[in-house]
Motif scaffolding. Structure first.
Motif, mmCIF file in Angstrom:
data_model
loop_
_atom_site.group_PDB
_atom_site.id
_atom_site.type_symbol
_atom_site.label_atom_id
_atom_site.label_comp_id
_atom_site.label_asym_id
_atom_site.label_seq_id
_atom_site.Cartn_x
_atom_site.Cartn_y
_atom_site.Cartn_z
ATOM 1 N N THR A 55 0.831 -1.196 0.000
ATOM 2 C CA THR A 55 0.000 0.000 0.000
ATOM 3 C C THR A 55 0.871 1.253 0.000
ATOM 4 O O THR A 55 0.598 2.221 -0.710
ATOM 5 N N GLY A 58 2.461 1.656 -3.396
ATOM 6 C CA GLY A 58 1.483 2.060 -4.403
ATOM 7 C C GLY A 58 0.981 3.475 -4.279
ATOM 8 O O GLY A 58 0.310 3.969 -5.179
ATOM 9 N N THR A 69 -3.631 -2.379 -0.575
ATOM 10 C CA THR A 69 -3.090 -2.976 -1.795
ATOM 11 C C THR A 69 -2.737 -4.437 -1.538
ATOM 12 O O THR A 69 -1.928 -4.746 -0.664
ATOM 13 N N LEU A 72 0.612 -5.676 -6.769
ATOM 14 C CA LEU A 72 1.191 -4.537 -7.471
ATOM 15 C C LEU A 72 2.058 -5.051 -8.608
ATOM 16 O O LEU A 72 2.753 -6.062 -8.458
ATOM 17 N N ASP A 205 -8.048 0.090 -12.268
ATOM 18 C CA ASP A 205 -7.646 0.391 -10.896
ATOM 19 C C ASP A 205 -8.549 1.484 -10.341
ATOM 20 O O ASP A 205 -8.119 2.615 -10.077
#
Length: 219
Positions: A55, A58, A69, A72, A205
């Protein structure tokens, strides 16, 4: 007699015009060989990062993301332009240069890194849906590479037809000018596909897509 003198004058004028507009000494090069390829790559799956770490990683990509997240994908593009150049001296301070071969390599850098949060149990529904989602990102990038390679071929053909040969005061200067034109053309050619890939990746996304992934697996 006047008519004969007039006709002779026309012939002389035509010959003079022909000599004045002789072929450019920089012309007459053969069409070069152009190849566009991509280097092989591997997909490397990393399970070492936690949800919190992914996370954080990202955030620069989606700074307003409200979801933790789970996966990735990290992709970098590589572009290399190589050329064989023929040079011709056409004057005391003038050289012409023309590509004999143009080789462009464009693709994904090796490896393509896919991160899956270590909290996800391999084989679980959440793991599979996360992996599938990340592979969708990889496929988007690959589609972008394929489009870029087509665009590179078209752009190079246009550049060779309309901007070559290139002249300079020395052979090195002319050869450098050819290389600069080819590299600039390749960079310009890949930009539309890269921008399209960004848009397509952003489209999957979204809060709605994340919510659909969450609901696809029972708790």
């Amino acid at each position: 007699m006047k008519r004969i003198a007039s006709a002779a004058a026309l012939v002389v004028a035509w010959l003079s015009s022909t000599v004045t507009y002789a072929a450019d000494p920089c012309s007459g090069f053969d069409w070069p060989s152009v190849t566009v390829t991509s280097a092989p790559y591997r997909i490397s799956v990393d399970h070492s990062r936690s949800m919190a770490q992914l996370t954080e990683i990202g955030k620069p990509i989606s700074p307003r993301a409200a979801y933790v997240t789970l996966g990735l994908t990290a992709v970098e593009y590589s572009l290399a332009v190589r050329s064989g150049i023929q040079m011709r001296r056409v004057g005391p301070d003038r050289w012409c240069a023309y590509p004999v071969t143009v080789e462009v390599e464009y693709g994904l850098e090796d490896p393509v890194k896919v991160y899956i949060a270590r909290e996800l149990k391999r084989g679980s529904c959440r793991y599979r849906t996360t992996m599938d989602h990340e592979m969708d990102h990889v496929r988007i990038h690959l589609a972008g590479v394929e489009r870029a390679q087509r665009d590179i071929r078209n752009v190079m053909a246009n550049v060779i037809a309309n901007k070559m040969p290139v002249s300079g005061r020395t052979g090195d200067e002319a050869a450098k000018a050819v290389r600069d034109v080819l590299v600039a053309a390749a960079r310009k050619a890949v930009r539309p596909s890269s921008d399209e890939a960004k848009r397509r990746n952003a489209a999957i996304d979204t809060p709605a897509s994340y919510e659909a992934l969450r609901r696809s697996c029972p708790k």
